[in-house]
Motif scaffolding. Structure first.
Motif, PDB file in Angstrom:
ATOM      1  N   HIS A   1      35.633  42.542  43.027  1.00 29.39           N
ATOM      2  CA  HIS A   1      36.727  41.711  43.875  1.00 29.39           C
ATOM      3  C   HIS A   1      37.458  40.979  42.922  1.00 29.39           C
ATOM      4  O   HIS A   1      38.704  40.774  43.128  1.00 29.39           O
ATOM      5  N   THR A   2      36.852  40.256  41.927  1.00 36.35           N
ATOM      6  CA  THR A   2      37.531  39.485  41.005  1.00 36.35           C
ATOM      7  C   THR A   2      38.440  40.139  40.313  1.00 36.35           C
ATOM      8  O   THR A   2      39.832  39.385  40.171  1.00 36.35           O
ATOM      9  N   LEU A   3      38.309  41.287  39.862  1.00 37.05           N
ATOM     10  CA  LEU A   3      39.263  41.988  39.069  1.00 37.05           C
ATOM     11  C   LEU A   3      40.585  42.616  39.772  1.00 37.05           C
ATOM     12  O   LEU A   3      41.495  43.215  39.150  1.00 37.05           O
ATOM     13  N   ARG A   4      40.419  42.715  41.045  1.00 37.67           N
ATOM     14  CA  ARG A   4      41.391  43.507  41.835  1.00 37.67           C
ATOM     15  C   ARG A   4      42.829  42.857  41.598  1.00 37.67           C
ATOM     16  O   ARG A   4      42.998  41.631  41.768  1.00 37.67           O
ATOM     17  N   GLY A   5      43.425  43.696  40.880  1.00 36.77           N
ATOM     18  CA  GLY A   5      45.015  43.084  40.529  1.00 36.77           C
ATOM     19  C   GLY A   5      45.109  42.483  39.205  1.00 36.77           C
ATOM     20  O   GLY A   5      46.079  42.141  39.130  1.00 36.77           O
ATOM     21  N   THR A   6      43.796  42.053  38.537  1.00 34.62           N
ATOM     22  CA  THR A   6      44.090  41.410  37.437  1.00 34.62           C
ATOM     23  C   THR A   6      43.553  42.157  36.298  1.00 34.62           C
ATOM     24  O   THR A   6      42.861  42.948  36.305  1.00 34.62           O
ATOM     25  N   GLY A   7      43.622  41.345  35.073  1.00 32.42           N
ATOM     26  CA  GLY A   7      42.932  42.078  33.970  1.00 32.42           C
ATOM     27  C   GLY A   7      42.144  40.954  33.200  1.00 32.42           C
ATOM     28  O   GLY A   7      42.020  40.951  31.973  1.00 32.42           O
ATOM     29  N   ALA A   8      41.707  39.976  33.641  1.00 44.97           N
ATOM     30  CA  ALA A   8      41.205  39.027  32.917  1.00 44.97           C
ATOM     31  C   ALA A   8      39.774  38.756  33.007  1.00 44.97           C
ATOM     32  O   ALA A   8      38.965  38.742  34.027  1.00 44.97           O
ATOM     33  N   TYR A   9      39.173  39.051  31.628  1.00 43.31           N
ATOM     34  CA  TYR A   9      37.595  39.121  31.695  1.00 43.31           C
ATOM     35  C   TYR A   9      37.128  37.620  31.940  1.00 43.31           C
ATOM     36  O   TYR A   9      35.919  37.504  32.419  1.00 43.31           O
ATOM     37  N   GLN A  10      37.700  36.721  31.583  1.00 44.60           N
ATOM     38  CA  GLN A  10      37.237  35.260  31.490  1.00 44.60           C
ATOM     39  C   GLN A  10      36.908  34.861  33.220  1.00 44.60           C
ATOM     40  O   GLN A  10      36.105  33.937  33.329  1.00 44.60           O
ATOM     41  N   GLN A  11      37.584  35.632  34.152  1.00 48.51           N
ATOM     42  CA  GLN A  11      37.014  35.240  35.308  1.00 48.51           C
ATOM     43  C   GLN A  11      35.860  35.629  35.839  1.00 48.51           C
ATOM     44  O   GLN A  11      35.175  35.386  36.932  1.00 48.51           O
TER      45      GLN A  11
ATOM     46  N   GLN B   1      33.154  36.693  33.558  1.00 48.26           N
ATOM     47  CA  GLN B   1      32.210  36.177  32.713  1.00 48.26           C
ATOM     48  C   GLN B   1      31.017  35.569  32.943  1.00 48.26           C
ATOM     49  O   GLN B   1      29.944  35.722  32.878  1.00 48.26           O
ATOM     50  N   HIS B   2      31.263  34.283  33.848  1.00 48.38           N
ATOM     51  CA  HIS B   2      30.505  33.637  34.460  1.00 48.38           C
ATOM     52  C   HIS B   2      29.671  34.179  35.822  1.00 48.38           C
ATOM     53  O   HIS B   2      28.316  34.059  35.850  1.00 48.38           O
ATOM     54  N   ILE B   3      30.229  35.123  36.355  1.00 51.36           N
ATOM     55  CA  ILE B   3      29.580  35.867  37.355  1.00 51.36           C
ATOM     56  C   ILE B   3      28.479  36.763  36.748  1.00 51.36           C
ATOM     57  O   ILE B   3      27.216  36.976  37.295  1.00 51.36           O
ATOM     58  N   LEU B   4      28.801  37.520  35.665  1.00 49.51           N
ATOM     59  CA  LEU B   4      27.819  38.519  34.901  1.00 49.51           C
ATOM     60  C   LEU B   4      26.840  37.402  34.257  1.00 49.51           C
ATOM     61  O   LEU B   4      25.789  37.928  34.283  1.00 49.51           O
ATOM     62  N   GLY B   5      27.340  36.679  33.563  1.00 46.95           N
ATOM     63  CA  GLY B   5      26.228  35.852  32.766  1.00 46.95           C
ATOM     64  C   GLY B   5      25.258  34.988  33.871  1.00 46.95           C
ATOM     65  O   GLY B   5      24.015  35.132  33.790  1.00 46.95           O
ATOM     66  N   GLY B   6      25.653  34.769  34.935  1.00 43.55           N
ATOM     67  CA  GLY B   6      24.941  33.984  35.941  1.00 43.55           C
ATOM     68  C   GLY B   6      23.839  35.064  36.496  1.00 43.55           C
ATOM     69  O   GLY B   6      22.669  34.755  36.628  1.00 43.55           O
TER      70      GLY B   6
END
Length: 69
Positions: free
Chosen positions: A28-38, A40-45
């Motif tokens: 959902h976050t990556l839809r239409g973007t290419g930024a890993y920074q968005q 990384q907190h979801i995956l880390g948590g």
């Protein structure tokens, strides 16, 4: 839930649900973007929660098995 097998199954299912949530939120976050920074907190948590759930669940199973002996 007095059987260790049932507790292990629940721990595995809960862990799978956490990682499923991580994948859906990442998509959902990556839809239409290419930024890993968005994401990384979801995956880390989610990885931290996964570690706590699996570690705590298996520690509870070990404690129950030790008490029953």
């Amino acid at each position: 839930m007095n059987r260790p097998g049932a507790v292990i199954a629940v721990v595995i299912i809960v862990n799978a649900c956490i990682w499923g949530f991580a994948l859906v939120m990442s998509a959902h976050t990556l839809r239409g973007t290419g930024a890993y920074q968005q994401i990384q907190h979801i995956l880390g948590g989610c990885s931290a929660i996964s570690l706590v759930v699996v570690g705590g669940g298996l520690a509870a199973v070990a404690k129950k098995v030790k008490q029953s002996e």
